[in-house]
Every structure is written in C-alpha cells, then in structure tokens.
Scaffold this motif. Structure first.
Motif, short mmCIF file in Angstrom:
data_model
loop_
_atom_site.label_atom_id
_atom_site.label_comp_id
_atom_site.label_asym_id
_atom_site.label_seq_id
_atom_site.Cartn_x
_atom_site.Cartn_y
_atom_site.Cartn_z
N VAL A 75 -1.10 9.13 -20.30
CA VAL A 75 -0.60 9.65 -19.03
C VAL A 75 0.49 8.71 -18.54
O VAL A 75 0.28 7.51 -18.42
CB VAL A 75 -1.75 9.71 -17.98
N ARG A 76 1.65 9.24 -18.30
CA ARG A 76 2.77 8.41 -17.85
C ARG A 76 3.17 8.86 -16.44
O ARG A 76 3.27 10.04 -16.16
CB ARG A 76 3.94 8.54 -18.80
N LEU A 77 3.36 7.88 -15.57
CA LEU A 77 3.75 8.17 -14.20
C LEU A 77 5.27 8.33 -14.11
O LEU A 77 6.01 7.67 -14.82
CB LEU A 77 3.31 7.04 -13.27
N ARG A 78 5.69 9.19 -13.20
CA ARG A 78 7.12 9.34 -12.94
C ARG A 78 7.66 8.04 -12.36
O ARG A 78 6.92 7.30 -11.70
CB ARG A 78 7.36 10.48 -11.95
N PRO A 79 8.95 7.74 -12.55
CA PRO A 79 9.51 6.48 -12.03
C PRO A 79 9.27 6.24 -10.54
O PRO A 79 9.04 5.12 -10.13
CB PRO A 79 11.00 6.60 -12.34
N GLY A 80 9.27 7.27 -9.71
CA GLY A 80 9.05 7.09 -8.27
C GLY A 80 7.71 7.60 -7.81
O GLY A 80 7.57 8.06 -6.67
N PHE A 81 6.69 7.50 -8.66
CA PHE A 81 5.40 8.12 -8.42
C PHE A 81 4.85 7.86 -7.02
O PHE A 81 4.53 8.79 -6.31
CB PHE A 81 4.38 7.64 -9.46
N PHE A 82 4.75 6.61 -6.59
CA PHE A 82 4.16 6.35 -5.28
C PHE A 82 5.09 6.73 -4.15
O PHE A 82 4.64 7.20 -3.10
CB PHE A 82 3.77 4.87 -5.15
N LEU A 83 6.38 6.53 -4.33
CA LEU A 83 7.32 6.83 -3.25
C LEU A 83 7.37 8.31 -2.92
O LEU A 83 7.61 8.68 -1.77
CB LEU A 83 8.72 6.31 -3.60
N ASP A 84 7.15 9.16 -3.90
CA ASP A 84 7.17 10.60 -3.62
C ASP A 84 5.78 11.16 -3.33
O ASP A 84 5.57 12.36 -3.31
CB ASP A 84 7.85 11.37 -4.76
N GLY A 90 -3.99 11.55 0.61
CA GLY A 90 -4.73 10.45 1.19
C GLY A 90 -4.24 9.07 0.82
O GLY A 90 -4.90 8.08 1.14
N LEU A 91 -3.10 8.97 0.14
CA LEU A 91 -2.57 7.64 -0.15
C LEU A 91 -2.08 6.99 1.15
O LEU A 91 -1.60 7.68 2.04
CB LEU A 91 -1.40 7.71 -1.14
N PRO A 92 -2.19 5.68 1.28
CA PRO A 92 -1.69 5.02 2.49
C PRO A 92 -0.21 5.33 2.72
O PRO A 92 0.57 5.44 1.78
CB PRO A 92 -1.89 3.54 2.19
N ARG A 93 0.17 5.47 4.00
CA ARG A 93 1.54 5.84 4.36
C ARG A 93 2.57 4.85 3.82
O ARG A 93 3.64 5.21 3.38
CB ARG A 93 1.65 5.95 5.87
N ASP A 94 2.23 3.55 3.85
CA ASP A 94 3.16 2.53 3.37
C ASP A 94 3.55 2.73 1.90
O ASP A 94 4.61 2.31 1.47
CB ASP A 94 2.56 1.13 3.50
N TRP A 95 2.68 3.35 1.14
CA TRP A 95 2.94 3.51 -0.28
C TRP A 95 4.15 4.39 -0.56
O TRP A 95 4.73 4.33 -1.63
CB TRP A 95 1.72 4.05 -0.99
N ARG A 106 2.67 -2.05 -0.53
CA ARG A 106 2.64 -0.88 -1.42
C ARG A 106 2.72 -1.33 -2.87
O ARG A 106 3.21 -2.42 -3.17
CB ARG A 106 3.77 0.09 -1.10
N PRO A 107 2.24 -0.49 -3.80
CA PRO A 107 2.34 -0.83 -5.22
C PRO A 107 3.78 -0.67 -5.71
O PRO A 107 4.57 0.05 -5.11
CB PRO A 107 1.43 0.18 -5.92
N TRP A 108 4.08 -1.33 -6.80
CA TRP A 108 5.37 -1.13 -7.42
C TRP A 108 5.45 0.26 -8.00
O TRP A 108 4.46 0.84 -8.45
CB TRP A 108 5.56 -2.10 -8.59
N THR A 109 6.67 0.79 -8.03
CA THR A 109 6.89 2.03 -8.77
C THR A 109 7.09 1.65 -10.23
O THR A 109 7.32 0.49 -10.56
CB THR A 109 8.15 2.76 -8.26
N VAL A 110 7.06 2.64 -11.10
CA VAL A 110 7.29 2.39 -12.52
C VAL A 110 8.68 1.81 -12.72
O VAL A 110 8.87 0.85 -13.48
CB VAL A 110 7.10 3.69 -13.33
#
Length: 194
Positions: A75-84, A90-95, A106-110
């Motif tokens: 499973v590969r995440l999109r480059p901007g997975f958390f930002l989008d 339910g993810l935290p707003r800061d993410w 917030r976590p790093w994006t890919v």
C-alpha cells in the motif's frame, strides 16, 4: 494507562495479564480453556523462562523460512496524503495544515519524507543535544551492526556471563542495543545465531 486497562477489564469480567513488552508468546498459549489462571508467572523473568521453548521454536521457524526481511510494501500513500485528509475521517485538523510544523503537530507527507537528507535533518533537529559528541565507534548502518554482532559472537559471547559487569572490558557486552532498537539489525537474525 495500564491500570486503566486493568480496571476496565475487571469491570468487564475479562482477564488481563501484564506481560513483558518483548515477549512473543501470548498468555493464552499457556492458560487452560476454562480460564483458570493458576500457575501463570507473576514476574517477567519467570514468564520468559516458562515460555522459552515456545519462543525458540518461533525464532527457529522464522530462520528456517527466511522471513528476516520485511515484505514489499503493497500500500503506497499519495505524496500529500495527510494534507488532503487522506480520505480518513477524524484525523486531527493540524494534520491537513501545510503550515503546521512536522514532525510535531502533524506527520510528514510522503513527499516531505522523500526530500529529507537524514544526516542534515538530524544535525538541524531542535531536539538534538549538540553538546553530546558523535559516537565515533558506532556507525549506524546495518552492515556495521552485523559486523559488531559477528565480532562479539565470535570473540566475546562465550565469556559474557563472567565479564559483562567489568567496566574495563567494554567489549564484554555486545553493544548491539543501538542497532536492535532501530531495527538496523534483526533480533531474529541475532537469536538464530545463538
């Protein structure tokens, strides 16, 4: 946290067992089907001693089957997975805030992870204690960890029990925790050598 889990389990009438974090043998493997917990060790070292044959069997099985390496990530995440928003509710707003500091709020994006040059990041990381000099005799590669293990195994392992607390013999211990802690060297590979 552990006490709150134990309280919740007591209220629910479900047995809970504290087990050393490094165990691979679940308590259920040693409990009777009727739920009787008599004979379950109350100390981590006793649990380790009681479950040692099962643990050795597991390690030998891993060694026999050659499962030391992690499987290819499917499973590969999109480059901007958390930002989008990642499509996860339910993810935290800061993410999803590109201005929020990462790591931190917030976590790093890919894409951000791929752009990191590890040595430069570590040197610039605000949590680093710059007053502590680098450890010149410890290199962080898997190859260096495997060499250190081989040297200890071949030259010092047989005398470990006798000299492990002797401060004038720094090589009487393996000095492998830095490699094992971050996964640079597989604990299964080390145990398989024993």
């Amino acid at each position: 946290y552990v006490r709150s889990v134990e309280r919740a389990a007591r209220r629910a009438g479900v047995p809970v067992f504290r087990v050393d974090g490094s165990t691979t043998v679940p308590p259920a493997a040693y409990l009777r089907a009727d739920g009787d917990i008599a004979g379950v060790p109350n100390k981590a070292w006793r649990w380790e001693k009681k479950t040692d044959p099962k643990r050795r069997e597991q390690v030998r099985g891993v060694a026999r089957e050659g499962h030391f390496d992690a499987p290819e990530l499917a499973v590969r995440l999109r480059p901007g997975f958390f930002l989008d928003g990642g499509g996860v509710a339910g993810l935290p707003r800061d993410w999803s805030d590109p201005e929020a500091p990462c790591p931190g709020r917030r976590p790093w994006t890919v894409a951000e992870l791929c752009a990191i040059e590890p040595k430069a990041w570590v040197v610039d990381w605000p949590g680093i204690d710059a007053t502590v000099a680098p450890c010149a005799q410890t290199h962080g590669s898997a190859a260096a960890g495997e060499r250190r293990w081989a040297q200890f195994r071949d030259a010092h392992l047989q005398d470990y029990a006798k000299f492990r607390n002797d401060i004038v013999r720094p090589h009487a211990v393996s000095r492998m925790s830095c490699y094992l802690n971050v996964g640079a060297v597989s604990i299964f590979a080390v145990v398989a050598d024993l």
